[in-house]
Design an enzyme around this catalytic site. Sequence first.
Site, mmCIF file in Angstrom:
data_model
loop_
_atom_site.group_PDB
_atom_site.id
_atom_site.type_symbol
_atom_site.label_atom_id
_atom_site.label_comp_id
_atom_site.label_asym_id
_atom_site.label_seq_id
_atom_site.Cartn_x
_atom_site.Cartn_y
_atom_site.Cartn_z
ATOM 1 C CG ASP A 15 -1.991 -1.038 1.195
ATOM 2 O OD1 ASP A 15 -2.425 -1.406 0.092
ATOM 3 O OD2 ASP A 15 -2.412 -1.487 2.277
ATOM 4 C CG ASP A 36 -6.672 -1.451 -1.312
ATOM 5 O OD1 ASP A 36 -6.973 -2.649 -1.469
ATOM 6 O OD2 ASP A 36 -5.726 -1.076 -0.602
#
Length: 195
Positions: free
Chosen positions: A149, A167
């Site tokens: 991330d 995401d």
Amino acid sequence: MQERSSVKPLPGLPPGQGAGKELAGRAPRKPFLLLIGAITIPIIVLDQATKLFVKAHMALYESIALVPNYLDITYTRNPGAAFSMLADAPPWVRRAFLLSMSCAAIIVLIVLIVRSERVTINSVAFALILAGATGNLIDRALRGGLVIDFVRAHYYDLNYPVFNVADSAISIGVTLIILAALFGSDGKSTPNRSG
């Protein structure tokens, strides 16, 4: 003298509609390849390319401010699901659960896209969610159960969970499904209630 055509009408068509109209009477193609080729694959490539770029050019937990106090690129590794859910579960449970759920979701999404008769808000949403699920599954399978991330949205010290392109695709897809359900704007015709 009039020549007779050797073309016979297709069975099941009314007379006079078979000759030269075979293509016009054919059902439209299903949008599976269009959705996969135009949405799913490009997002998977973008997701993996951005993750590899961040991994190659940044140290773990290094942060680069794009918009000070609002948006940073911060390299993290997420052992859990979206927004660090299940991050505290035992590693083998977390990995087995997330890999099996991702595979099941991918299969269901592919079936939903294949069954789509045309491009609609929902079919686009399914293609987006499929891209996100596949991108994060690739990370879990190849990077020891960890997902890279790197997008950190925050307001000074108030932080939204760090996320990635996959995401974002999942979030946008779910939002589209909710909007289509709330407003009924999935391309379906609604009866005219006037008069």
